[in-house]
Each structure stands twice: as C-alpha cells, then as structure tokens.
Scaffold this active site. Structure first.
Site, PDB file in Angstrom:
ATOM      1  N   HIS A 252      -3.738  -5.399 -10.027  1.00 12.83           N
ATOM      2  CA  HIS A 252      -4.654  -4.301  -9.704  1.00 12.83           C
ATOM      3  C   HIS A 252      -6.092  -4.768  -9.952  1.00 12.83           C
ATOM      4  CE1 HIS A 252      -5.896  -0.152  -9.141  1.00 12.83           C
ATOM      5  NE2 HIS A 252      -6.682  -0.287 -10.198  1.00 12.83           N
TER       6      HIS A 252
ATOM      7  N   MET B 225       0.804  -1.219   0.000  1.00 11.88           N
ATOM      8  CA  MET B 225       0.000   0.000   0.000  1.00 11.88           C
ATOM      9  C   MET B 225       0.840   1.274   0.000  1.00 11.88           C
ATOM     10  SD  MET B 225      -2.786  -1.474  -0.300  1.00 11.88           S
ATOM     11  CE  MET B 225      -3.854  -0.041  -0.285  1.00 11.88           C
ATOM     12  N   ARG B 226       1.941   1.232  -0.699  1.00 12.17           N
ATOM     13  CA  ARG B 226       2.780   2.418  -0.855  1.00 12.17           C
ATOM     14  C   ARG B 226       3.063   2.638  -2.335  1.00 12.17           C
ATOM     15  NH1 ARG B 226       4.312   5.498   3.923  1.00 12.17           N
ATOM     16  NH2 ARG B 226       4.131   4.050   5.672  1.00 12.17           N
ATOM     17  N   ILE B 227       3.118   3.894  -2.734  1.00 13.18           N
ATOM     18  CA  ILE B 227       3.496   4.222  -4.105  1.00 13.18           C
ATOM     19  C   ILE B 227       5.014   4.273  -4.180  1.00 13.18           C
ATOM     20  CG2 ILE B 227       3.385   5.958  -5.918  1.00 13.18           C
ATOM     21  CD1 ILE B 227       0.660   6.793  -4.809  1.00 13.18           C
TER      22      ILE B 227
END
Length: 211
Positions: free
Chosen positions: A111, A92-94
């Site tokens: 996705h 959950m990190r870009i």
C-alpha cells in the site's frame, strides 16, 4: 529446497509484477510465479505475463452472479496452480472476509502509505492534501479490514516542496519495487512470524520453513 509458488492478483499495468519477475530473474528472490489472475481483460499486466511466459487467467466479476462465486473461482484457480502465497499487485478490488479466511495468512499486499495512515484509495493524494512531511509504502498481510492487516515492512518517502499526488506516487513506486520482493523473499524463507498484529522477522537459519 523447491521454490515457493506465488499467485499474483493484479488489475492494472503490472509494474509490481515486473519488479517481482525482475527479482526472480536476477536471483534476488527464490520463488516462481504459478499464475497471474486479473479481473480486467484490458490490463497491461496480462501482456507482461504473456511476454514472460507466465500463466495468466482473466476472471471478471461480471461473469459471476455473486461476489462469493467470483472469489471462489479465483481461489480455485490459485489452488489449481498450487499457489502457496498470494500477492496482490495493484488488484483494485476489495476482497471479502470469505476470501481472506479461505486463504488465511497467505495473502500479502503493498500500500502506498505508511499504514495505518491513509488507507484505501488515493493514499498519495490524501498525504499531499494532509500536508504530511513523510509518506512511504507498507507491505502487510491482509485481514478483514481495509489495509489493516499485520505490517511486514515499511519504508519512508519524504514529501518534497511542490509535490503532487502524481510525483509522490512515482517516487513511492520506485521504493515499492524494492520493498515488495524483499518481503516476499522473507516469507519464502519462512522468516516471518506472526503473533497477533506483530510480525517478527527471524534471523537467517531460524526460518519456520527450515529443518
């Protein structure tokens, strides 16, 4: 031929990690997980990793002064465990262009939509609110954009009358658990040829890793 080593990045419950582990255990995927890295010390994925005797490391963002330093620590840990393919499984990190370029062409993501539709967070909610008739999931290589990298595999999931984001998400997840190990397997067999935005799946025996 030795099995390809995977490095898995995950932040949550680890259901896609479990699907990969199950595929390996059943002989459907010829690979091994070298390390699981989480940014969340409370994540269930850590428990799953320990249960399966998979090396797991927690690298929290708050432990580092900058995002680049944090990403460097992750990349270094992947190198220590000789990860040849990095698999994002609910991470959950870009990731920044720095990280993407350092591991260019070796980072895969799944996705919960048919990209390029509904990138980013809450894809299932976006699909329901938009009133689409079909959604699904996409396995792709990551690039510097938001869910914009070259597409490897996609599978459709029809919306049903009365669907909520939660019910749609659950049905998509079942498809993810089949599609992701399949895409990883194609990479491990050297059967993914990337030219620009297009990913070609080579026939068996034509793999780019084969002699």
């Amino acid at each position: 031929m030795s099995k390809m080593v995977l490095g898995v990045l995950a932040s949550g419950r680890g259901s896609n990690l479990q699907a990969i582990l199950d595929a390996i255990d059943a002989g459907r995927l010829s690979a091994k997980i070298g390390v699981v890295i989480s940014d969340n010390p409370e994540a269930n994925v850590i428990k799953r990793s320990i249960e399966w005797d998979v090396p797991v490391v927690c690298i929290e963002r708050k432990q580092y002064e900058s995002k680049e330093a944090w990403e460097t620590a992750i990349a270094d840990e992947l190198n220590v465990h000789q990860a040849e393919l990095v698999v994002l499984a609910g991470f959950m990190r870009i990731l920044s262009p720095y990280f993407v370029n350092r591991l260019s062409g070796r980072v895969m993501n799944i996705h919960p939509s048919l990209l390029p539709a509904f990138p980013g967070r809450n894809a299932q909610e976006q699909a329901v609110n938009h009133g689409v008739k079909v959604s699904g999931c996409t396995v792709h290589f990551i690039d510097e954009g938001m869910d914009s990298g070259p597409i490897i595999l996609q599978e459709a999931v029809p919306l049903e009358e009365g669907d909520t984001p939660e019910t749609l998400a659950e049905r998509i997840l079942h498809v993810e658990h089949v599609l992701y190990p399949r895409a990883i397997g194609l990479y491990c067999e050297g059967r993914l040829k990337v030219e620009g935005r297009r990913v070609t799946i080579l026939e068996k025996g034509e793999g780019i890793h084969e002699n």
